[in-house]
Enzyme design. Structure first.
Site, PDB file in Angstrom:
ATOM      1  N   ILE A 112      45.265  40.014 -21.568  1.00 11.61           N
ATOM      2  CA  ILE A 112      45.395  40.885 -22.745  1.00 11.61           C
ATOM      3  C   ILE A 112      46.770  41.523 -22.861  1.00 11.61           C
ATOM      4  CG2 ILE A 112      42.951  41.393 -23.096  1.00 11.61           C
ATOM      5  CD1 ILE A 112      43.399  44.044 -21.593  1.00 11.61           C
ATOM      6  N   GLY A 113      47.597  41.334 -21.838  1.00  8.03           N
ATOM      7  CA  GLY A 113      48.937  41.909 -21.924  1.00  8.03           C
ATOM      8  C   GLY A 113      49.880  41.296 -20.913  1.00  8.03           C
ATOM      9  N   SER A 123      56.407  44.536 -15.637  1.00 11.45           N
ATOM     10  CA  SER A 123      55.836  44.817 -14.325  1.00 11.45           C
ATOM     11  C   SER A 123      54.714  43.849 -13.957  1.00 11.45           C
ATOM     12  CB  SER A 123      55.350  46.264 -14.248  1.00 11.45           C
ATOM     13  OG  SER A 123      54.137  46.415 -14.945  1.00 11.45           O
ATOM     14  N   ASP A 158      54.832  59.506 -21.503  1.00 12.60           N
ATOM     15  CA  ASP A 158      55.024  58.369 -22.408  1.00 12.60           C
ATOM     16  C   ASP A 158      53.860  58.295 -23.402  1.00 12.60           C
ATOM     17  OD1 ASP A 158      56.472  56.239 -23.417  1.00 12.60           O
ATOM     18  OD2 ASP A 158      55.810  54.807 -21.892  1.00 12.60           O
TER      19      ASP A 158
HETATM   20  N1  G5X Z   1      41.860  47.302 -23.524  1.00  5.82           N
HETATM   21  C1  G5X Z   1      46.393  49.316 -19.049  1.00  5.82           C
HETATM   22  C2  G5X Z   1      47.341  50.767 -17.352  1.00  5.82           C
HETATM   23  C3  G5X Z   1      45.655  53.510 -16.129  1.00  5.82           C
HETATM   24  C4  G5X Z   1      45.204  54.559 -15.150  1.00  5.82           C
HETATM   25  C5  G5X Z   1      46.012  53.134 -13.253  1.00  5.82           C
HETATM   26  C6  G5X Z   1      48.776  49.194 -18.601  1.00  5.82           C
HETATM   27  C7  G5X Z   1      47.806  47.770 -20.258  1.00  5.82           C
HETATM   28  C8  G5X Z   1      48.647  45.926 -21.895  1.00  5.82           C
HETATM   29  C9  G5X Z   1      47.631  46.795 -21.279  1.00  5.82           C
HETATM   30  C10 G5X Z   1      46.297  46.772 -21.619  1.00  5.82           C
HETATM   31  C11 G5X Z   1      44.264  47.920 -20.982  1.00  5.82           C
HETATM   32  C12 G5X Z   1      43.476  48.522 -20.040  1.00  5.82           C
HETATM   33  C13 G5X Z   1      42.106  48.693 -20.293  1.00  5.82           C
HETATM   34  C14 G5X Z   1      42.388  47.713 -22.346  1.00  5.82           C
HETATM   35  C15 G5X Z   1      46.542  48.316 -20.007  1.00  5.82           C
HETATM   36  C16 G5X Z   1      47.504  49.743 -18.333  1.00  5.82           C
HETATM   37  C17 G5X Z   1      47.140  51.637 -16.538  1.00  5.82           C
HETATM   38  C18 G5X Z   1      46.836  52.706 -15.577  1.00  5.82           C
HETATM   39  C19 G5X Z   1      44.819  53.914 -13.811  1.00  5.82           C
HETATM   40  C20 G5X Z   1      46.492  52.080 -14.215  1.00  5.82           C
HETATM   41  C21 G5X Z   1      48.927  48.209 -19.550  1.00  5.82           C
HETATM   42  N2  G5X Z   1      48.395  45.339 -23.056  1.00  5.82           N
HETATM   43  N3  G5X Z   1      45.653  47.687 -20.847  1.00  5.82           N
HETATM   44  N4  G5X Z   1      41.586  48.285 -21.453  1.00  5.82           N
HETATM   45  N5  G5X Z   1      43.707  47.531 -22.142  1.00  5.82           N
HETATM   46  O1  G5X Z   1      49.684  45.710 -21.408  1.00  5.82           O
HETATM   47  O2  G5X Z   1      47.965  53.548 -15.451  1.00  5.82           O
END
Ligand code: G5X
Length: 456
Positions: free
Chosen positions: A182-183, A187, A295
């Protein structure tokens, strides 16, 4: 910085280092602006020109190309009061292609796909800036033996050692069934996965430690988030170290990011109020524990299908301590940065309140102020103008106007805390959270239509 002045004859700022002059010449900052506030120009330049802060250290997560949430359960009908479905924000291309022409009130301006400049940056703290810089390592010694490289390698080794102590034992490859990317960012990559033992959906951030410019930031992220569980924060669940790869497991939110909602739909005040309230609850929890997110922007707010609203990505957060109650590192994403961050003053938790105000503007306009400017000029404008102008301000309720004014107060002492803002009457306009599902569905539909027509 002692002698910096505007030369009315040449129209140049005098007293700038050569590198800064080149940067300034290539920017769109006008002569008038140089004359009006040389100090703000200097602050902006210092930020841009600093090699330590360059985009090499930037973290940028882009959305995966494919439809992210295909495996969702079918939508359930919304309970509670029904609000009119949010309007889709029409883009020029979209209208031209579909042959729709709107009559009467002009449509909101098109919001292009988010440009690269919405990515976050991290610079070294001003107080750690000196010492090694004067050695000019690149010329005087072979690579990897410079004091800079040695201390960096040491820090990395120590960080990995500490990470080994805190991660869970076991093989995450067996424990989780990976589903979809999804991303992807500097990093690492983010996947959805199923926890095989519980059947729960989770998100997993995978990072190759060897490729991290600053692994200590990841250690910080885990240490801070391990002990911070709240309804308005994407909860940390677990982490694993496989070879040199770190997996951070967290809860998954299927609604996607607030950025998609703000760029695709026109939000109502009640929806904006609901999101502001939830984010403020998360911020209050963090700030009580002396954690600053640093951020806050729509990209870092995730939505659940039942209207959950959670703050994510704590990669840049700072935990303050009794000894160190203020920070000076320039962190965040230029357009959302508080004036005190841009001006490199000491700052605290109130920077998140400013960024929330900018995010509220995103929910109104689809983008933050100065988004059409290059980042350098945007920094100048933040440092120089303070509170940005709110477009069509008189169309907003007085409560919303006042809420924005309070978040975007330049005077840190006059800017309210999260706890204080939670009392603001604007938040009483908030729609019930389950009604946000309709907004998320409208967003997904709009994106799906564009996808089909080849606009994304
Ligand atoms: N739909 C989550 C993160 C959160 C607190 C330690 C970074 C992305 C992307 C990302 C997509 C998510 C996560 C969950 C959905 C991300 C993080 C973080 C923390 C605990 C880790 C990037 N597109 N998600 N559900 N997306 O890059 O700091």
């Amino acid at each position: 910085m002692s002698i910096l002045y505007f030369n009315p004859v040449t129209g140049d700022l005098e007293g700038l280092p050569e590198q800064m002059k080149i940067l300034l010449d290539s920017s769109t900052i006008t002569q008038e602006e140089k004359q009006k506030n040389p100090e703000a120009v200097y602050q902006a330049l210092k930020y841009m020109q600093d090699p330590k802060f360059s985009l090499k250290t930037a973290k940028y997560m882009t959305q995966a190309e494919e439809g992210d949430y295909d495996e969702l359960p079918p939508p359930r009908p919304v309970e509670g009061p029904i609000f009119p479905l949010s309007t889709i924000r029409e883009s020029k291309e979209f209208k031209r292609a579909s042959g729709i022409e709107t009559l009467g009130s002009p449509p909101p301006p098109p919001i292009p796909k988010r440009p690269e400049r919405t990515k976050s940056i991290y610079t070294k703290a001003v107080e750690d800036e000196d010492t090694t810089d004067y050695i000019s390592p690149k010329e005087s010694a072979p690579p990897n033996t410079t004091p800079e490289a040695v201390s960096k390698a040491l820090l990395k080794a120590q960080t990995i050692k500490k990470l080994r102590q805190i991660v869970s034992v076991g093989d995450p490859v067996k424990k989780f069934a990976l589903q979809k990317k999804i991303g992807q960012g500097a990093s690492g990559a983010v996947f959805t996965a199923i926890d095989q033992t519980t059947g729960d959906s989770v998100a997993i951030k995978q990072m190759v430690l060897a490729k991290q410019p600053r692994p200590e930031l990841i250690l910080n992220e885990i240490l801070v988030m391990q002990g911070s569980k709240h309804l308005n924060i994407v909860n940390y669940l677990d982490s694993y170290l496989v070879a040199e790869e770190l997996w951070v497991v967290m809860e998954y939110l299927a609604g996607g990011s607030l950025t998609d909602v703000v760029t695709e739909t026109c939000m109502q005040e009640g929806q904006i109020a609901a999101i502001c309230r939830e984010v403020l609850q998360g911020l209050q929890f963090l700030h009580e524990r002396s954690i600053i997110h640093r951020d806050i922007k729509s990209d870092n707010i995730l939505l659940g299908m039942n209207g959950e609203i959670k703050i994510t990505d704590f990669g840049f957060c700072a935990q303050l301590s009794p000894e160190k109650t203020k920070r000076t590192t320039m962190v965040g994403t230029p357009y959302w940065m508080a004036p005190e961050v841009v001006r490199r003053r000491q700052y605290g938790p109130k920077v998140d309140i400013w960024s929330l105000g900018i995010m509220a503007i995103e929910m109104l306009d689809g983008e933050p102020p100065y988004m059409n400017e290059d980042p350098l000029r945007a920094l100048y404008l933040i440092a120089n103008n303070g509170k940005p102008e709110i477009k069509e301000r008189d169309k907003l309720s007085t409560y919303f106007q006042d809420f924005l004014d309070q978040c975007l107060e330049v005077d840190i002492n006059a800017r309210p805390s999260a706890g204080k803002l939670l009392q603001h009457p604007f938040l009483r306009l908030a729609h019930p959270l389950p009604s946000l599902r309709a907004v998320i569905e409208a967003t997904k539909q709009s994106l799906a239509v564009k996808e089909k027509q080849g606009f994304r």
